[in-house]
Design a protein around this motif. Structure first.
Motif: not given
Length: 492
Positions: A147-151, A123-127, A37-43, A8-13
């Motif tokens: 999509g930050s939040g990698s290993e 919301i607090n977890q995302v913060n 970190p959209w991926r971590k939020v969705e997970k 669901q993540l699209v590059l600006p270009g």
């Protein structure tokens, strides 16, 4: 039905514009989308909801969270938020749409559903994730699309915690508390009773309309009650004796209406009432009990006092400020570390700020692997229990030491106090920033859970704005360094 999005993540270009061109990659909404970190939020959201194979498919998490961030950042209403998203391609990219569309992505009524769906805990977890990533260079190539939040990030955080634990106490923790006022009229006993009487009269009309046999409508004396209320409410100055007499009249009118509703309930039941009216009836019954008890005991204080019929969860918070001695809303305890604000406690009842110090310090140790070197807070936090707690853990709590002050250390102690007061201004300014710019000074949400979500969102938006400022400063510094080195090469 919740369904995870693979991409669901699209590059600006890659964002399609029907009128040609491409999005500016330096736009603030594009940069802000790369920070979250959209991926971590969705997970994380997927773990909170039960997976269902049937039912209408839920809107993407990025769309829900992105719309709420846009609303709090720009200070818009629900309808205006959807309108702005419909007209702005950058906002559509921010909420995860792959291309520009001229129709609204969702109905404005869903904004309330988004606030309920996410909640203050998510919301607090995302913060927390935003505040953890303080270095822009900490992101890897997988995080360029948001999509930050990698290993690698998790491993780096663990290594940093181990290093700080070996070095002893590190950092400074700033603590303070404030009130987030709700959007209600200033409550008075007379106005509350008049509002309760008017709502009871509407309920009586609904119950009477459901009766059969053409029975006569019960007399409520609504015109007489309204005239008695206005005779006192329109006066500039009302003596205590006149006010008490007016409150007694309204109490008797409300009691009469409640007795009428009790009789009508036996005939037609309460199922004909709407959900809102039934909830109002329960609140008014408790309001009448409280007002009658205060009237009988000649006092203005009672436990869990109701100050709003539409928002019965709101409580009076005595702050003792010069501008307003009493505020009506939620009391919020906030901590600040390296410029990032976190919500330590939120309660609709008043609480002593000093009770949050130990929990905030333990949360700091859990995040960073060590206790803070200094805790900067006002006098309310300097209880004997907190002083003993900080002394046992080698933490310096701002303020003078207990006992008689030493004359030899008076100058040094005064210098330290002035420096602590200057550094503690940062959290005062952060709270002021939230109240002036991001809506913390007036919470317009009406439900308890949505109000808590809005308060958590405002702290999240403040931290996102700080990350955005640091990002632009880093880009500007690299640009300046490149320009200077280029000029040096040209001169040589």
């Amino acid at each position: 039905m919740f369904r995870a999005r693979e991409n669901q993540l699209v590059l600006p270009g890659d964002f399609f514009l029907p009128f040609g061109g491409k999005l500016n990659e330096d736009n603030r909404w594009v940069k802000l989308a790369q920070v979250i970190p959209w991926r971590k939020v969705e997970k994380h959201c997927g773990e909170q909801f039960k997976s269902r194979t049937m039912g209408q498919e839920a809107y993407p998490v990025r769309m829900a969270l992105g719309a709420l961030i846009i609303q709090e950042r720009l200070g818009l209403s629900d309808r205006e938020t959807v309108q702005q998203i419909t007209e702005n391609p950058y906002l559509q990219y921010f909420i995860g749409l792959p291309e520009f569309q001229q129709k609204p992505p969702f109905h404005p009524s869903l904004m309330t559903h988004f606030r309920k769906r996410l909640g203050s805990d998510i919301i607090n977890q995302v913060n927390e994730w935003i505040a953890e990533e303080q270095d822009d260079d900490h992101a890897d190539s997988d995080d360029q699309d948001g999509g930050s939040g990698s290993e690698a990030d998790t491993h780096a955080t663990e290594v940093r915690a181990e290093n700080t634990q070996e070095m002893g106490n590190q950092g400074k923790l700033l603590l303070d508390a404030t009130c987030a006022p709700a959007d209600i009229a200033y409550p008075t006993d007379l106005s509350l009773l008049n509002e309760a009487r008017e709502k009871l009269e509407e309920i009586i009309d609904v119950l009477h309309a459901a009766r059969k046999g053409g029975k006569r409508k019960p007399r409520t004396y609504r015109e007489k009650a309204r005239k008695a209320y206005l005779a006192v409410a329109k006066q500039r100055r009302v003596s205590p004796r006149v006010l008490r007499k007016a409150i007694g009249k309204q109490l008797r009118f409300v009691a009469r209406d409640l007795r009428i509703i009790a009789r009508l309930k036996d005939e037609v039941g309460l199922s004909v009432l709407s959900r809102r009216q039934y909830h109002q009836l329960l609140v008014i019954c408790e309001l009448h009990r409280q007002q009658e008890e205060m009237y009988r005991k000649r006092t203005h204080r009672i436990e869990d006092r109701i100050v709003s019929i539409s928002q019965p969860h709101v409580r009076p918070i005595v702050r003792g400020k010069a501008r307003a001695n009493v505020e009506f809303g939620a009391k919020v305890a906030v901590s600040l570390v390296n410029g990032y604000a976190r919500l330590e406690r939120l309660d609709w009842n008043n609480f002593h700020e000093g009770l949050t110090l130990q929990a905030a310090v333990e949360a700091y140790r859990e995040r960073y692997g060590c206790y803070p070197e200094t805790v900067l807070a006002d006098k309310a936090y300097r209880t004997r229990e907190n002083l003993r707690y900080c002394k046992e853990r080698g933490i310096r709590l701002s303020g003078p030491a207990l006992g008689r002050p030493s004359k030899s250390l008076a100058v040094e102690q005064k210098r330290i106090e002035q420096q602590d007061a200057a550094e503690r201004n940062e959290i005062e300014g952060k709270i002021g920033e939230g109240k002036r710019l991001y809506g913390l000074g007036l919470i317009r949400a009406r439900l308890r859970e949505t109000s808590e979500t809005v308060i958590a969102l405002q702290l999240l938006v403040m931290n996102l704005e700080r990350r955005l400022r640091l990002l632009f400063c880093a880009i500007l510094s690299r640009f300046m360094a490149t320009s200077v080195s280029g000029r040096v090469l040209m001169l040589t």
